[in-house]
Design a protein around this motif. Sequence first.
Motif, mmCIF file in Angstrom:
data_model
loop_
_atom_site.group_PDB
_atom_site.id
_atom_site.type_symbol
_atom_site.label_atom_id
_atom_site.label_comp_id
_atom_site.label_asym_id
_atom_site.label_seq_id
_atom_site.Cartn_x
_atom_site.Cartn_y
_atom_site.Cartn_z
ATOM 1 N N PHE A 307 -7.635 12.906 -20.938
ATOM 2 C CA PHE A 307 -8.163 12.666 -19.595
ATOM 3 C C PHE A 307 -7.213 11.731 -18.841
ATOM 4 O O PHE A 307 -6.634 10.804 -19.421
ATOM 5 C CB PHE A 307 -9.549 12.042 -19.688
ATOM 6 N N PHE A 341 -15.365 8.993 -13.307
ATOM 7 C CA PHE A 341 -15.015 9.065 -14.723
ATOM 8 C C PHE A 341 -13.868 8.098 -15.007
ATOM 9 O O PHE A 341 -13.000 7.878 -14.151
ATOM 10 C CB PHE A 341 -14.582 10.485 -15.107
ATOM 11 N N ARG A 343 -11.268 7.168 -18.484
ATOM 12 C CA ARG A 343 -10.928 7.352 -19.897
ATOM 13 C C ARG A 343 -10.920 5.997 -20.596
ATOM 14 O O ARG A 343 -10.303 5.039 -20.120
ATOM 15 C CB ARG A 343 -9.571 8.031 -20.039
ATOM 16 N N SER A 351 -10.662 12.951 -25.594
ATOM 17 C CA SER A 351 -10.733 11.660 -24.905
ATOM 18 C C SER A 351 -12.176 11.190 -24.820
ATOM 19 O O SER A 351 -13.081 11.993 -24.547
ATOM 20 C CB SER A 351 -10.159 11.772 -23.484
ATOM 21 N N VAL A 353 -14.725 9.280 -22.688
ATOM 22 C CA VAL A 353 -14.786 9.039 -21.237
ATOM 23 C C VAL A 353 -16.097 8.370 -20.865
ATOM 24 O O VAL A 353 -17.167 8.731 -21.380
ATOM 25 C CB VAL A 353 -14.635 10.369 -20.467
#
Length: 532
Positions: A307, A341, A343, A351, A353
């Motif tokens: 991500f 969002f 990471r 990933s 998140v």
Amino acid sequence: MDQQQSKLLRHAQTQHGDNSTDIDNIFVNRATNVNKNIQPPDAPSPECVWFHQIDNENGNSPEVTEEEQKTEKQSQLSTTNEGQAAEKRKATTFDEISEAKKIKYESKHPKATRPGFNEDRFEETSYYIENGLRKVYPYFFTFTTFTKGRWVGDKILDVFSREFRAHPAEVYQRSIEAGKLTVNHEIVPADYSLKHNDLLANVVHRHEVPVTAQPIRIIHMDEDIVVVNKPASIPVHPCGRYRHNTVVFILAKEFNLKDLRTIHRLDRLTSGLLLFGRNANKARELEQQIRQRQVQKEYVCLVEGKFPDGIIECNESIEVVSYKIGVCRVSPKGKDCKTTFQRLSNVGDSSLVLCKPLTGRMHQIRVHLQYLGYPIVNDPLYNHEVFGPLKGRGGDFGGRSDEQLISDLISIHNAENWLGIDGDIDTVPLQPISVKDNAIKNGISLNSAPAVNLPEQSVATQTGHDEPDCTFDVSKVTTDPDCHECKLNLRDPVEKDLIMYLHAWKYKGIGWEYETELPAWALKDSASEKLT
């Protein structure tokens, strides 16, 4: 109270069943406003006016002038030439309306019952634990529904075969012939044509889908609210193939936490924070905070790929493609939506998140991640090739129309209606296979349940109830020779059928904040340090 507040309050009362407004009073209040003379002079003012007229921006009722009052009084005192009161538009008295509604309400009509679940519903069946799963003994249940407009004129067998796909047409044919599927409490032939307001009742031998045996853990409980950590795979309330294997039924049946009012919901495969009101006032208060976007929500999930760094914001509108099978997509015709969002860490090729939905649309996080090209690793719906080669990234569904998409989703079997079947359906034995027979065939012990790792505090220990005995009891097993599912070898769901890597982690509102422990899949590396 302005118009917006009035609408919110009315909606909350409808959903949560406020004791001050019942089914009778809805109609009484409507009649009262249509004909104001029928309300007794000593009647208290209702807490919420359901049907009212508004003539200005402030939401005030229109004032009646002195001249209008005088005219209305003269009209009421007018009589016929024979000295009798005019009967043509005689107002029904308050007592007459109440009595009429009471008679209808107290009838034995299957639909004439108060919303909710009574003790009889809770005692329909019970649970047992097997292979780390919570299972429900099959039980008999009556589904009832009134004929929908689009069904009028169609044959009853055609309607059930088309609208209720849980069983093949021959199952409904046998039910009609055996008198288990009736119309207005009467047995009818398979070619009976449905009419307006026909009451359909179908007695079925119901097999519920197993869910995880992980216990529901209470995060907080007081006289107003219950906050729990919901395990994945358990629906919040009855829906589809689930009834007793739902959070509200488990809390009510095993821990005596009844009459809980749903404030919000989580998808079946999503785990995490779930709030219930223990009274209508608290439920309305928290529901309004959520609707007015005064609640901050934080989720964690595991997505495919690396991500991007930084805070990624998605503002794409979301449209419900089909309410029937529960599928959404990004579309300019949808409702406004916003999710941020970030990471937290890399977990192999995936990933971890952090997700913050600023709105509360259906499947919002899952749909936005699909659109961004980073679907949740094990999302059985939005991480699937049925959405095209790109799996819906950037709104590309491979040229499929909404109708084609729905048809394809149904053909691959909707994940929300999972039903595991071993072998070819056409080769299963013709004799009923009971729960006991299946257990013996698979070498499963019937005398004791497998050990399940429980946290230090389960719901039972926090509500003062003893842990229920969930060992298998063959005396509770029922079968039905006409039941299609009794003739199938049903396999147990495996882990991939029970979990999705999406967890409701934190909720924070006005004057309150709750947080759950993180699931094991979110603690695989140093990500937990960032989360805490």
